[in-house]
Enzyme design. Structure first.
Site, short mmCIF file in Angstrom:
data_model
loop_
_atom_site.label_atom_id
_atom_site.label_comp_id
_atom_site.label_asym_id
_atom_site.label_seq_id
_atom_site.Cartn_x
_atom_site.Cartn_y
_atom_site.Cartn_z
CG ASP A 28 4.36 -0.79 -10.90
OD1 ASP A 28 3.13 -0.82 -11.03
OD2 ASP A 28 4.94 -0.77 -9.79
CD1 TRP A 68 0.51 0.27 3.19
CD2 TRP A 68 -1.10 -1.28 3.41
NE1 TRP A 68 0.62 -0.27 4.44
CE2 TRP A 68 -0.36 -1.21 4.60
CE3 TRP A 68 -2.18 -2.15 3.31
CZ2 TRP A 68 -0.66 -2.04 5.68
CZ3 TRP A 68 -2.47 -2.95 4.39
CH2 TRP A 68 -1.72 -2.89 5.55
C1 LIG Z 1 -4.19 -3.94 -11.11
C2 LIG Z 1 -4.00 -2.87 -10.08
C3 LIG Z 1 -2.94 -2.97 -9.18
C4 LIG Z 1 -2.75 -1.99 -8.20
N1 LIG Z 1 -1.71 -2.12 -7.33
C5 LIG Z 1 -1.53 -1.20 -6.36
C6 LIG Z 1 -0.48 -1.33 -5.42
O1 LIG Z 1 0.31 -2.28 -5.45
N2 LIG Z 1 -0.36 -0.37 -4.45
C7 LIG Z 1 -1.20 0.70 -4.38
O2 LIG Z 1 -1.05 1.52 -3.47
N3 LIG Z 1 -2.20 0.87 -5.28
C8 LIG Z 1 -2.39 -0.06 -6.26
N4 LIG Z 1 -3.41 0.08 -7.15
C9 LIG Z 1 -4.26 1.29 -7.10
C10 LIG Z 1 -5.26 1.27 -5.95
O3 LIG Z 1 -5.99 0.09 -5.95
C11 LIG Z 1 -6.19 2.47 -6.07
O4 LIG Z 1 -5.43 3.64 -5.94
C12 LIG Z 1 -7.31 2.48 -5.05
O5 LIG Z 1 -8.18 3.56 -5.31
C13 LIG Z 1 -6.78 2.60 -3.64
O6 LIG Z 1 -7.86 2.55 -2.74
P1 LIG Z 1 -7.80 3.33 -1.35
O7 LIG Z 1 -7.98 4.80 -1.67
O8 LIG Z 1 -8.95 2.76 -0.59
O9 LIG Z 1 -6.49 3.06 -0.73
C14 LIG Z 1 -3.62 -0.89 -8.13
C15 LIG Z 1 -4.69 -0.80 -9.03
C16 LIG Z 1 -4.89 -1.76 -9.99
C17 LIG Z 1 -6.05 -1.64 -10.94
#
Ligand SMILES: Cc1cc2nc3c(=O)[nH]c(=O)nc-3n(C[C@H](O)[C@H](O)[C@H](O)COP(=O)(O)O)c2cc1C
Ligand SMILES: [Mn+2]
Length: 511
Positions: free
Chosen positions: A313, A218
């Site tokens: 990535d 995260w």
């Molecule tokens: C395939 C995919 C992989 C992702 N991997 C990550 C990750 O490893 N770390 C991260 O912080 N966000 C990642 N994201 C983006 C978060 O899921 C996105 O920013 C989400 O809105 C975060 O939710 P939150 O605001 O509740 O933290 C990814 C999104 C996708 C579609």
């Protein structure tokens, strides 16, 4: 009707001719990724793929791998069970219009109330398909003595009997040659704010360190990280549940950039028009949707960090090794008919473009509520979300394009937008060549640009320092009096409608 399982969604894709089954054995080490990359880069995003015989370390996995299931506009609409994503945007607009909010905060809370009214609130059940098969690897987080646990976390863990089900039994991909290992890429990570109890679900990737330990990626700006920080401050172990599969709407909601405090499962319930049934995990005090395919139960220990990466990535580059929290597995539960959902990210266009595209279209009414002059907006695939925004506006007064840019830079994850290009309402933002034409034709760089300082996406490798950088706005709209342009603005070429109609008729005779 909402999907009752991930398998049901796969069947729906198959019925629509949107799923290709791959019945031959294919290795999870790079080969599924290479196959999927070719599919994602074929016109319109190709088809979803179901690898029925994924090979892990030379052995056939018990579970099929599903990939690219949301990787086209059509499949994204099938995932959310609408004929067009615009239908959802319209519904959100109706909720917002019922009693027009005066500001953004009120808008969100209105949306929340609207969702509540639509009976989207999750409800608790006692039995769940996702717990048909249960493997407990640790006696349980909730049964540990908190004080001794935080002093000596590792020794309090009981080792599983050899031969029990672990992460090794999942067909987790190695995506790119220089990746630091295998990564779970579509993990919905469920956490709670220890102070308010508010739930959050986000997709954060997880690097496999061993059969019961992973990274927890995260990033600093995400809600999972904020929850983590609260637990660290309190010196408490953080229960974390990770789900894979189930109704695809869960995965979509977990990627959506909802404001902190808006429950992703409530939003998912609104999208599927059916409340979500929740089941309590076996070893931790966290609820998860009852119909998902896999649940990884575990915890994150305050202060414990471990090098994570490299990882190929969504920027199209490898992200460097960095320290991230560690997830310890306490149990795995799964459905008997479970399939393993995954994706790969890389040089665009990839599957995640279509997920992001659906988010922007669904939340366009929220943007418009805050900025009534916004006509349309898109994040082109080439910009991998944070690098590029095209926004069209109905301009009324000087410098309005800059006002919109500054507003977007202040809105949630839009803060990361590196380049924003504003165009007039008659420009189709979904046509990149039309936007570039306006950008080049309508700007005097010194006059029509602005450079600001803002947080940058953690994955952006270009800024001098991580997480912070400069962003640039281009005003490619026609200039009004008061915008330091002292000549009449020229007229854009346009044929008469009459001539167009006549030539339509003439051509119909020729063809
Ligand atoms: C395939 C995919 C992989 C992702 N991997 C990550 C990750 O490893 N770390 C991260 O912080 N966000 C990642 N994201 C983006 C978060 O899921 C996105 O920013 C989400 O809105 C975060 O939710 P939150 O605001 O509740 O933290 C990814 C999104 C996708 C579609
Ligand atoms: Mn969230």
């Amino acid at each position: 009707m909402a999907y009752r399982s991930f398998r049901e969604f796969l069947s729906a894709l198959e019925k629509e001719g949107e799923l290709k089954r791959v019945a031959i054995p294919v290795d999870t080490d790079l080969l599924i990724a290479e196959w999927a990359d070719r599919e994602m880069k074929s016109p319109g995003g190709g088809k979803a793929l179901l690898f029925e015989q994924p090979i892990v370390d030379g052995k056939k996995s018990e579970f099929a791998v599903a990939i690219n299931t949301m990787g086209s506009r059509h499949r994204m609409a099938l995932a959310l069970q609408v004929s067009d994503i615009g239908d959802i945007a319209q519904e959100i607009q109706l909720i917002l219009k019922a009693k027009p909010p005066t500001d953004l905060r009120e808008g969100w809370s209105l949306l929340k109330q609207g969702i509540h009214l639509l009976h989207a609130r999750p409800k608790q059940v006692r039995e769940a398909p996702c717990q048909e098969v249960v493997t407990i690897l640790d006696t349980g987080f909730s049964m540990l003595d908190e004080k001794s646990a935080s002093k000596d976390p590792i020794s309090s863990i009981q080792h599983p009997a050899s031969g029990s089900f672990t992460l090794r039994d999942l067909p987790i991909l190695k995506c790119w040659p220089k990746d630091g290992g295998r990564f779970i890429t579509l993990a919905s990570v469920h956490t709670r704010d220890p102070e308010t109890g508010a739930r959050n679900v986000g997709i954060y990737r997880m690097q496999i360190y061993d059969e019961r330990t992973t990274g927890m990626h995260w990033q600093i700006h995400k809600v999972g990280a904020r929850h983590g920080k609260r637990y660290y401050e309190r010196g408490e172990r953080m229960p974390v549940a990770v789900t894979l599969g189930g109704d695809p709407v869960y995965t979509f909601a977990a990627t959506a950039p909802l404001p902190d405090g808006l429950d992703e499962l409530l939003f998912a319930g609104f999208l599927r028009k059916k409340s979500i049934e929740l089941i309590r995990c076996k070893t931790i005090d966290v609820d998860v949707p009852a119909d998902v395919d896999f649940v990884l139960e575990g915890y994150v220990q305050p202060g414990e960090m471990r090098p994570e990466g490299p990882f190929g990535d969504h920027t199209g580059f490898y992200t460097a090794v960095e320290d991230y929290p560690v997830f310890h597995l306490t149990a795995i539960t799964h459905r008997r008919d479970a399939a393993y959902p995954t994706t790969i990210v890389g040089i665009p266009p990839m599957e995640d473009y279509y997920i992001g595209d659906a988010c922007v279209r669904i939340f366009l009414p929220v943007f418009k509520m805050n900025f009534p002059e916004i006509v349309d907006m898109t994040l082109p695939a080439e910009g991998v979300f944070h690098n590029l925004v095209f926004v069209s506006i109905r301009k009324q007064y000087p410098y309005q394009a800059f006002k919109v840019m500054h507003g977007l830079w202040g809105m949630g994850q839009m803060m990361f937008s590196k380049y924003i290009v504003a165009v007039d309402e008659d420009c189709d933002v979904h046509n990149t060549s039309e936007v570039l034409f306006r950008l080049c034709a309508n700007t005097d760089p010194a006059r029509d640009t602005t450079i600001i300082k803002n947080p940058s996406d953690s994955l952006d490798h270009a800024p001098t320092n991580q997480n912070v950088g400069s962003h640039m706005g281009f005003d490619a709209t026609r200039k009004l009096p008061g915008e330091n342009y002292h000549r009449p603005w020229p007229e854009l070429l346009k044929m008469t409608e009459e001539a167009q109609a006549l030539v339509d008729a003439l051509q119909a005779q020729v063809h």
